[in-house]
Write an enzyme that holds these catalytic residues in place. Structure first.
Site, short mmCIF file in Angstrom:
data_model
loop_
_atom_site.label_atom_id
_atom_site.label_comp_id
_atom_site.label_asym_id
_atom_site.label_seq_id
_atom_site.Cartn_x
_atom_site.Cartn_y
_atom_site.Cartn_z
N HIS A 254 -5.37 7.76 -5.05
CA HIS A 254 -5.22 7.08 -3.77
C HIS A 254 -5.99 5.76 -3.75
CE1 HIS A 254 -4.65 7.17 0.71
NE2 HIS A 254 -5.75 6.45 0.68
N GLU A 255 -7.26 5.84 -4.10
CA GLU A 255 -8.09 4.63 -4.07
C GLU A 255 -7.64 3.64 -5.15
OE1 GLU A 255 -9.92 4.25 -1.52
OE2 GLU A 255 -9.90 6.34 -0.85
N HIS B 192 -5.06 1.47 -3.64
CA HIS B 192 -5.65 0.39 -2.83
C HIS B 192 -6.19 -0.72 -3.74
CE1 HIS B 192 -5.40 2.09 1.18
NE2 HIS B 192 -6.05 3.20 0.84
N GLU C 55 -1.99 1.09 2.89
CA GLU C 55 -1.83 2.55 2.81
C GLU C 55 -0.53 2.90 2.07
OE1 GLU C 55 -4.53 3.86 3.81
OE2 GLU C 55 -4.07 6.00 3.76
#
Lengths: 512, 512
Positions: free
Chosen positions: B276-277, B280, B306
């Site tokens: 997830h990170e 980003h 997101e």
């Protein structure tokens, strides 16, 4: 005050009290300096490599914003206003104003052009030095050294001095002292050290082979961590990390971090670096809470700073008493490596004295001679008595005279240190001054704490740290190096005590 | 320009070109923001605890200096001068001026008093929330929530809006969108999700017990590191560390770091957080070099941000194709723990859907319903239709309607999220918007890369990352979310594609 700045300074500045406004400006400059220290620490320890250029821009901006707050004409106006309006403040405020005035005066005297020239030349000079050292090419470095010496002469003229230009340069690192004073004590030091080194060199060299086995890094880190905590370093107020070169840095009044460098085949290297840096950190962490966030909240001189690191590293950390406590623990961590190594064997191994070429690897006895050589050479370079082209010969002759060894190449000789390439002249002597201060402080400490060494043998250092905090640390920059020495010992800076310490430890071998 | 600032701004400002001066001011603000990010990162990851108070002062100063550069009246003068003097600049400079004007206008509209009030109340409100959540005491938090809602209403009035105050709040996080547009797509989303969740809830829950064994952290870190590098994250431009809450932070245009949190008995948690990170971080690292150091060099909205994290985490990272490549590797690292776990068993385990109380632990299907509830409630709170005292009942009713579950206490209900206590209203919807954008982008990606999933099954992600960089990342803030969606899909934001993706994956079970 401009619109730009109203948010950060205005609220306090508007109170109309010039002292409060001056304090607020000082506070902001310190916050910016500490913020810069966070960025620099990160750069040395964790930063990914591609970030280098932008990090340089970030640091340059923070530094410039700090400088603006320290040498803004507004500081001059406020100092003037306070001087005109009020009775001279006493106590802490008086000292604050004295140091603020001193730093403002010094920065006003140096034109911006020179500051920029020095910074740019030092940055390029450092690159040239890295290449010159790698290729053993002194000529490549010569033009940079010429320019840096020239800029330092200019700097000295702007800063002003009493006897000689070198006074002004020395004063940057060891405030309120003089070339003549340092030269005097170094003369005595040299006269005492050279025969001691000759004498030690005539004897067999102690065995160190047991330190050249493999000591896994995890165990070394564990031991370093235990030792630093035992010495009184509070891990709630700092950290231990690894970096290419060990250093201590102040990221805030309650955040002073150290780094070290571990070598699998030299466990004493990482550990003594840790103890050395712990000494620096304990000094910064020991500054009185009431000075926090002001320009007074730091070590008073590099020499006094070095006295703290060297006392812990060499005088306490390399004592028999210290290792009578820690050798059993080290043996628990490294049972195979230290099997059959007695305390005496270990003690002599970590205190081996041997004249060598490289300052940063030198032992406690020969170290100061490396420094004296540089002190003499840089005075001659600044005065012009020694032309840059003649420096390598002078270096080699000095090494022969002082230590009886001669470099085979520039890289292990005149090109070994980074300092001159950074334009830092007047810095070296503080290293040896640290030894002298440390010995004088230790003698006073032994008087005040008669069972000092019994405590060290039990692994108890709190009484030592308490004493150092009361006598030295808490004062920050409120006392000069000279004031501290006089207050603690009743006399002036003096090399006799350090010489006495060394002769006792290394000749009579009555060391602990 | 004041004396204070002459060193940092003057040199460029003195060129007399207003655009250059504006760029220099912007550049300084970004350098200060990135410097602050270094300090914040350090605070979360490595800072010793005693440094907390001074770090807050350092950060406040850096933030204030950045703000001064963004909303100084000088920015307004320069914008005015450029508008009056020149033909409207085109291309990148035009976009720069548009965004600079927008950010300046917004900051001018909000009085300093309100900014300070919000910051102070949010800080105190967060403390109150921590205590209220720990003690399951909603009443304790109520007065803070009242005040924060009141301040947000005021904020909306100052910022200005077209239809309703919530527009202004939403625009802070998802610029150039409107409450009406989001409400429309969320209505469709809700209508599509609720029956899907009911349907899934009626079936047996997939087994996850194999993930609750002990997975030593070293192996988890190794796997996370391998996956993030395989996805295209360059460790020369960032780092992976551990912190209490996973986050991504931009410390410079070439230094975007992520953190994660590993749990010995939930290996999927740390790994999917890492992915997830990484999503980003890849977005921030993909911004075009020509935008570096300007306000355009960041994600265009939180929703688009997101979309990047969720596409990598859920759509790619939880696909069969992804695990057909990575399960064998994970089995090498954890042979005992994963013995006898088939790909299908593993796939179903990591894609288990189950209505639950806590948003941050929710699966990919139910997650958006948690967000929709908050979106509806915060609109009603801001408009005044929902009094703060009635919020817990409305929350519980909403959970029952949307997810069929009801909290037993405030802590796992209305008090679970930090956002409102920080005064952040309008933030939540961006989480679900990310899902919608991601599905729409994925559909376009599948069209452009017909062998997308074959590549994923081979562990090859470069074509995906290249596509995302070209279509989305490189533009930074130059394109709005809506512009990106229209450019990439030819149509507007739409929940049908995400619903289609979910129905296919979870009902027909034709997932990869």
């Amino acid at each position: 005050m401009s619109d730009q700045e109203q948010g950060s300074l205005g609220e306090r500045g508007l109170s109309g009290d010039p002292l409060e406004e001056l304090k607020a400006l000082d506070r902001e400059a310190r916050l910016l300096e500490h913020s810069g220290a966070v960025l620099s620490w990160d750069q040395e320890v964790y930063m990914p490599p591609a970030a280098l250029d932008e990090r340089a821009d970030q640091l340059a901006l923070l530094q410039s914003l700090a400088h603006q707050r320290d040498r803004s004409p507004r500081v001059g106006e406020l100092l003037e206003q306070i001087r005109a309006e009020e009775a001279a403040p006493e106590g802490l405020e008086g000292i604050f104003l004295r140091e603020k005035h001193r730093s403002y005066q010094r920065s006003c005297r140096v034109p911006d052009r020179l500051v920029r020239d020095l910074a740019r030349t030092a940055s390029q000079g450092q690159n040239a030095w890295v290449a010159a050292r790698a290729e053993n090419d002194y000529e490549r470095f010569m033009p940079w050294l010429e320019r840096l010496i020239g800029l330092n002469r200019e700097l000295a003229e702007h800063l002003g001095y009493r006897d000689c230009p070198y006074d002004a340069l020395l004063d940057q690192y060891e405030p309120y002292t003089s070339t003549a004073e340092v030269a005097g004590v170094f003369r005595d030091l040299r006269e005492g050290l050279v025969p001691l080194v000759r004498r030690i060199a005539s004897r067999p060299v102690p065995d160190q082979s047991f330190l050249r086995k493999s000591f896994p890094l995890e165990g070394q880190k564990q031991l370093s961590r235990e030792v630093m905590v035992a010495l009184g370093y509070d891990l709630d107020r700092g950290r231990l990390d690894s970096s290419a070169h060990p250093f201590t840095t102040t990221l805030g009044n309650r955040d002073v971090r150290i780094t070290t460098r571990f070598d699998e085949r030299a466990p004493e290297s990482g550990l003594f670096s840790t103890i050395h840096e712990t000494g620096h950190a304990l000094y910064e962490l020991g500054v009185a809470e009431e000075l926090a966030g002001t320009l007074l909240a730091e070590g008073t001189s590099l020499g006094i700073h070095e006295s703290q690191s060297r006392m812990w590293e060499n005088m306490i950390g390399r004592s028999r008493a210290f290792w009578s406590h820690w050798l059993p623990r080290m043996r628990e961590i490294f049972p195979d490596q230290l099997e059959g190594v007695s305390l005496e064997h270990f003690y002599r191994g970590i205190n081996r004295v041997e004249p060598s070429l490289i300052r940063v690897e030198a032992d406690e006895v020969t170290y100061s001679l490396h420094v004296i050589l540089r002190f003499e050479l840089e005075q001659a370079l600044i005065s012009g008595d020694l032309p840059v082209k003649d420096l390598p010969d002078a270096w080699n002759r000095g090494m022969k005279d002082l230590l009886g060894v001669e470099p085979r190449d520039y890289s292990s000789g005149v090109l070994q240190d980074v300092h001159w390439s950074m334009g830092a002249f007047g810095y070296f002597p503080t290293y040896a001054l640290g030894n002298l201060y440390a010995a004088q402080f230790l003698r006073a400490l032994e008087k005040d704490l008669p069972d000092l060494w019994e405590g060290v043998a039990r692994g108890e250092y709190a009484p030592i740290l308490d004493w150092l905090r009361r006598a030295i640390h808490r004062h920050g920059k409120c006392r000069s190096a000279g004031e501290l020495v006089r207050e603690i010992t009743g006399g002036p800076l003096d090399s006799a005590v350090f010489l006495d310490y060394l002769w006792k430890k290394y000749d009579e071998d009555q060391g602990r």
